[in-house]
Design a protein around this motif. Structure first.
Motif, short mmCIF file in Angstrom:
data_model
loop_
_atom_site.label_atom_id
_atom_site.label_comp_id
_atom_site.label_asym_id
_atom_site.label_seq_id
_atom_site.Cartn_x
_atom_site.Cartn_y
_atom_site.Cartn_z
N ALA A 171 2.68 -23.52 -7.74
CA ALA A 171 0.81 -23.24 -7.12
C ALA A 171 1.14 -21.83 -6.64
CB ALA A 171 1.26 -24.42 -5.75
N LEU A 172 1.53 -20.60 -6.74
CA LEU A 172 1.20 -19.16 -6.06
C LEU A 172 1.07 -19.60 -7.16
CD1 LEU A 172 3.22 -19.19 -2.41
CD2 LEU A 172 1.00 -19.73 -3.06
N GLY A 173 1.48 -19.64 -8.42
CA GLY A 173 1.47 -18.56 -9.20
C GLY A 173 3.27 -17.68 -10.16
N VAL A 181 -5.46 -21.58 -10.55
CA VAL A 181 -6.62 -20.73 -10.08
C VAL A 181 -5.15 -19.05 -10.34
CG1 VAL A 181 -7.35 -19.41 -8.08
CG2 VAL A 181 -7.42 -21.66 -8.55
N ASN A 182 -4.00 -19.95 -9.93
CA ASN A 182 -2.82 -18.14 -9.69
C ASN A 182 -1.58 -18.56 -11.26
OD1 ASN A 182 -3.60 -17.70 -6.85
ND2 ASN A 182 -2.41 -19.47 -6.42
N THR A 194 -3.09 -9.49 -14.98
CA THR A 194 -2.55 -8.27 -15.55
C THR A 194 -2.19 -8.63 -16.46
OG1 THR A 194 -3.17 -6.52 -13.45
CG2 THR A 194 -2.13 -6.10 -15.41
N LEU A 195 -0.45 -8.95 -16.83
CA LEU A 195 0.06 -9.35 -17.49
C LEU A 195 -0.32 -10.34 -18.48
CD1 LEU A 195 3.67 -9.49 -15.33
CD2 LEU A 195 2.70 -7.58 -16.16
N LEU A 213 -0.62 -10.59 -4.50
CA LEU A 213 -0.08 -10.05 -5.16
C LEU A 213 0.81 -10.39 -6.57
CD1 LEU A 213 2.03 -7.51 -5.48
CD2 LEU A 213 3.75 -9.07 -5.01
N VAL A 214 1.00 -11.41 -6.09
CA VAL A 214 1.42 -12.92 -7.66
C VAL A 214 0.56 -12.95 -8.35
CG1 VAL A 214 2.24 -14.63 -8.85
CG2 VAL A 214 3.37 -13.51 -6.16
N ARG A 215 -0.50 -13.59 -8.07
CA ARG A 215 -1.41 -13.41 -9.03
C ARG A 215 -2.28 -12.21 -9.19
NH1 ARG A 215 -5.24 -15.62 -4.34
NH2 ARG A 215 -6.21 -13.87 -4.44
#
Length: 349
Positions: A83-85, A47-48, A337-338, A330-332
């Motif tokens: 897991a948080l991206g 997901v992230n 975008t990148l 924020l990380v996602r």
């Protein structure tokens, strides 16, 4: 956002203005996430994470957004970060000797300025303890950077041996090692950015771990002349890259509501550092003709800031303060975008 409106206020209601206690609680929660079944962590990562792989100084990064040093000094939540991206994780700063850091309070949130002041003082369990944890628990499944600094008890004249001992213990576990000579919270440390001192450190560390990419983390408070000298030393000694920047001693750009807290000693990070960090990244990129990879860090509060860092010449970016203040979403957002714009930046160095 959910984190801003509910989670962060709840944490501060529980712990008052004790920003460090909030940090500790969050890290404990992430440690629990890291112990969750692998299927759960993989689902979160799908997901992230972003499809934005890049090769920098010979290391393959699955994404350009990393966790900056300082959040997980002793590597307590290593399995949670992917897991948080996050596409890579930097632990530390760790020192040869375990040390408690500076007296509390030493971490201060400035919410009106979207900023933090810290004078932590390299509180950590020591290089050997981190090496033991990595040997026992393993590394994360994204690249791992290890930031090393000088122990407070070690005289400046003995700094080389101090850094070398930490590197010997940790380089077998690291995809790269960051040499922190720019924290404002260890007395005399920034003097090690001077030409002769830095040259001596780099020569010794290069001999100690010739196959490990070494990066130097620089202060945003250096003049252009001083930074130019530092870059020449780095180039002469085969440094793999630059991390720009550390926290600043300046207090420009703070909101008036944060004026009382602004008097606290320590390094400032977050939104007030955005422009200066970007200027330093641009200077390093220009000064080295784009040949020295840069990890851009400092004041990245969203996708536009990350894009600006990459446009200025960074190959990778790191976040810390905005992540701490606003949470994992924020990380996602930056990743997505990148990934959508990845053709704008180099795919390899």
């Amino acid at each position: 956002m959910f984190f801003d409106s509910l989670v962060r206020p709840a944490l501060y209601r529980l712990h008052g203005d004790d920003a460090e206690r909030v940090h500790e609680r969050a890290l404990q929660a992430l440690s629990v996430l890291g112990s969750a079944p692998q299927t759960v962590r993989q689902a979160l990562r799908r997901v992230n994470a972003a499809d934005d792989a890049v090769t920098v100084f010979g290391v393959r990064f699955p994404g350009r957004v990393g966790l900056a040093a300082g959040m997980d000094k002793d590597g307590r939540a290593l399995r949670a970060w992917p897991a948080l991206g996050f596409g890579f994780v930097e632990v530390g700063t760790v020192t040869r000797h375990a040390q408690p850091g500076n007296p509390r309070p030493r971490l201060f949130a400035l919410p009106a300025s979207d900023a933090v002041i810290n004078r932590m003082g390299f509180n950590n369990g020591g290089a050997d303890a981190l090496a033991a944890r990595l040997g026992r628990d393993g590394r994360p499944d994204v690249p791992l950077g290890v930031s090393i600094g000088k122990s407070k008890v070690t005289p400046i004249d003995d700094a080389v041996a101090d850094y070398r001992t930490s590197l010997q213990a940790l380089h077998p576990f690291a995809d790269y090692v960051a040499i922190n000579v720019s924290s404002p919270n260890t007395p005399g440390l920034r003097a090690l950015q001077d030409r002769d001192s830095l040259a001596e450190i780099l020569a010794a560390l290069r001999d100690t771990a010739p196959r490990t990419p070494l990066l130097v983390k620089v202060a945003p408070d250096l003049t252009d002349d001083a930074l130019g000298e530092l870059l020449q030393v780095c180039t002469d000694h085969g440094v793999a890259g630059i991390i720009a920047t550390n926290t600043t001693l300046r207090r420009d750009g703070l909101a008036s509501a944060d004026t009382p807290v602004a008097a606290e000693q320590g390094g400032l990070s977050g939104r007030p550092l955005t422009r200066r960090a970007l200027d330093v990244v641009r200077f390093v990129h220009t000064q080295t003709s784009g040949e020295l990879p840069i990890i851009g860090v400092g004041g990245i509060g969203g996708p536009a800031d990350a894009e600006a860092m990459l446009d200025a010449g960074a190959a990778l970016v790191q976040v810390y303060t905005a992540f701490a203040l606003h949470g994992p979403a924020l990380v996602r957002r930056i990743n997505r975008t990148l990934a959508a714009e990845r053709a704008r930046w180099p795919s390899a160095y």
